[in-house]
Write a protein that holds these residues in place. Structure first.
Motif: not given
Length: 195
Positions: A53-62, A66-70, A110-115, A136-137
């Motif tokens: 299934r498609p991954a959701p539109a994850i985004s926010g500030n690191d 700074r803005p970052v998104s999946l 690419q690696f992306l954290g979500i704190n 980034p996280s």
């Protein structure tokens, strides 16, 4: 006041559900989500390409604002790690995640954290600095981004959880435990081999 009692009861039930979910007790046995993926050994789950299934539109500030998104990593394999500075298993896996990031960064990964659940960004910054994390996280203290993962998919149900998104932006693998470099190799390598 009957309305106040109902509100408190509802709030208590929501808190218990959240705690059980973060403790890994919130899985749904048997549903159609279980049929879509193949469980590997040691808590690693994978989904064949046709069932992803498609991954959701994850985004926010690191953590530095700074803005970052999946979606900003489209076309890459993306390893998404959900963590909290207070989580001992998250601390245990941090070094392995950074080693895998260094190993795969030049191979289209690419690696992306979500704190999450850290109410003060300073705790998250100290965690990343202390463990030498170079990727980034997103700072997500209230879990808003985590709740975007579709229920019945490879959604996170505990901390730590590591999800792997394929090059087409689909949820392909999940580990609901502290991952090692070997675990990450087992989840990433097959996706790099896909065309």
């Amino acid at each position: 006041m009957p309305g106040t009692h109902r509100f408190r009861t509802a709030a208590l039930l929501a808190a218990v559900t959240t705690v059980l979910t973060l403790a890994g007790c919130g899985t749904e046995p048997g549903g159609d989500a279980q049929a879509a993926f193949v469980s590997g050994s040691g808590g690693l789950d994978t989904v064949p390409p046709a069932g992803r299934r498609p991954a959701p539109a994850i985004s926010g500030n690191d953590l530095e604002g700074r803005p970052v998104s999946l979606q900003g990593f489209a076309g890459k394999v993306v390893v998404v790690n959900l963590w909290g500075s207070w989580c001992s298993a998250c601390r245990a896996e941090a070094k392995g995640l950074e080693l895998a990031f260094e190993k795969y960064r030049d191979q289209g990964v690419q690696f992306l954290g979500i704190n999450t659940r850290d109410t003060d960004v300073t705790n998250a910054e100290q965690f990343e600095s202390g463990h030498g994390i170079g990727y980034p996280s997103i700072f997500d203290p209230d879990g808003t981004q985590i709740l975007k993962f579709p229920k019945g998919s490879l959604n996170p149900e505990a901390l730590p959880t590591t999800l792997v998104v394929d090059r087409q932006g689909r949820l392909a693998a999940r580990a609901m435990k502290a991952v090692s470099v070997d675990d990450l190799d087992a989840l990433i390598s097959p996706l790099l081999a896909e065309h």
